[in-house]
Design an enzyme around this catalytic site. Structure first.
Site, short mmCIF file in Angstrom:
data_model
loop_
_atom_site.label_atom_id
_atom_site.label_comp_id
_atom_site.label_asym_id
_atom_site.label_seq_id
_atom_site.Cartn_x
_atom_site.Cartn_y
_atom_site.Cartn_z
N GLU A 217 1.00 -1.09 0.32
CA GLU A 217 -0.35 -0.33 -0.38
C GLU A 217 0.28 1.02 -0.33
O GLU A 217 2.10 1.43 0.58
CB GLU A 217 -0.68 0.33 1.19
CG GLU A 217 -0.30 -0.62 2.57
CD GLU A 217 -1.25 -0.14 3.25
OE1 GLU A 217 -0.87 0.06 5.05
OE2 GLU A 217 -2.37 -0.63 3.44
N ASP B 27 11.66 6.18 -12.03
CA ASP B 27 11.78 5.48 -10.55
C ASP B 27 12.40 4.27 -10.71
O ASP B 27 11.69 3.43 -9.60
CB ASP B 27 10.56 5.50 -9.96
CG ASP B 27 10.65 6.36 -8.69
OD1 ASP B 27 11.23 5.97 -7.68
OD2 ASP B 27 9.27 5.58 -7.89
#
Length: 301
Positions: free
Chosen positions: A35, A156
């Site tokens: 999450e 990223d």
């Protein structure tokens, strides 16, 4: 930052337990496995073909910017569809919930991430051939992005975003930070916006010098991925970050060292050094890096 939670039982929440139609798939949502701030990844399975497992990414879009990031992620994954080193996108949909929109992305489930594999090794360093095989998979995915017109920078790249597929190949995921906007930032207002984007959508331990200091006036381009690949290769080799403190000054000064042990071939350590050149122009491009890797593997490393 994603927080993985493989062994954390909790009360049913979010989408857990629901059966949802997404595109031409009907999936049953099981437990949450990771999450972030406004997103969650669930383990799910095909409601018709029960043995097929998926990763379901649920993203809540509170504004146009977050919706744009999701649309970009979907667009890049569709563009790279079929590439063996990219996590496949099986289906997607966006629900309009009034004030917010909710995106659901169904991807192939990959059980293991590179960061988990590295963290669980203790002091057991990888052999050179293993390192080159993993790294070639990563570079193959980046090659596919950088060869687009204009080149797509992932921005990223990190161990957390590399997953081991059931076919034994490492696969790149999480394309929400991608960019084709390669430029030198001159105006203060433009710098402020870009600094905010960098802070929100990149990871400090893998962030290139030109992203830390826009006043260097370097063009921020797909070469930021080459720096991140250098940081990643260092991490795979030595099981730690090249820039331990994630410090801006450490990065700008190139303040890292190649450990004496384990002793790897000079070709490998030279590749790390080449990728971690402070100036983007001094770093190899992905074609040069990939060709060099293929050559090393051909020689039997």
């Amino acid at each position: 930052m994603w927080r993985f939670k493989p062994f954390m039982p909790k009360e049913q929440a979010g989408l857990e337990g629901r059966t949802i139609d997404i595109g031409n798939l009907k999936i049953q949502v099981r437990n949450a496995i990771a999450e972030g701030g406004f997103s969650c990844v669930y383990l799910a399975r095909d409601a018709i073909h029960g043995t097929k497992q998926y990763a379901l990414k649920h993203i809540i879009c509170n504004d146009e910017e977050s919706l744009e990031l999701v649309m970009r992620e979907i667009s890049v994954m569709k563009l790279l569809k079929g590439h063996p080193n990219v996590v496949p996108l099986s289906a997607h949909t966006i629900f309009d919930m009034g004030r917010t929109k909710e995106a659901l992305l169904v991807m192939d489930y990959c059980e293991k991430s590179l960061v988990t594999m590295l963290d669980n090794r203790g002091a057991g360093f990888l052999e050179e051939k293993q390192i080159f095989t993993i790294f070639r998979d990563v570079c193959n995915a980046v090659f596919a992005m950088h060869c687009q017109s204009p080149p797509i920078a992932h921005r990223d790249l990190k161990a957390e975003n590399l997953l081991l597929g059931p076919d034994g190949l490492w696969k790149l995921c999480d394309f929400g930070s991608t960019s084709t906007n390669h430029k030198r930032f001159e105006k203060p207002e433009e710098m402020g916006i870009e600094e905010d984007n960098i802070r929100k959508h990149t990871t400090p331990a893998y962030r290139a010098p030109e992203m830390w200091d826009l006043f260097r006036r370097d063009i921020i381009s797909e070469k930021v991925d080459i720096w991140a690949l250098g940081c990643l290769l260092y991490r795979i080799c030595y099981l730690k970050s090249a820039f331990d403190g994630e410090s801006k000054l450490q990065v700008l000064n190139g303040n890292y060292r190649i450990p004496e042990l384990p002793k790897y071939c000079t070709s490998l350590t030279d590749l790390i050094r080449d990728m971690l050149q402070s100036s983007p122009d001094s770093r190899p491009d992905i074609t040069q890096a990939s060709t060099f890797l293929d050559w090393l593997l051909l020689l039997g490393f």
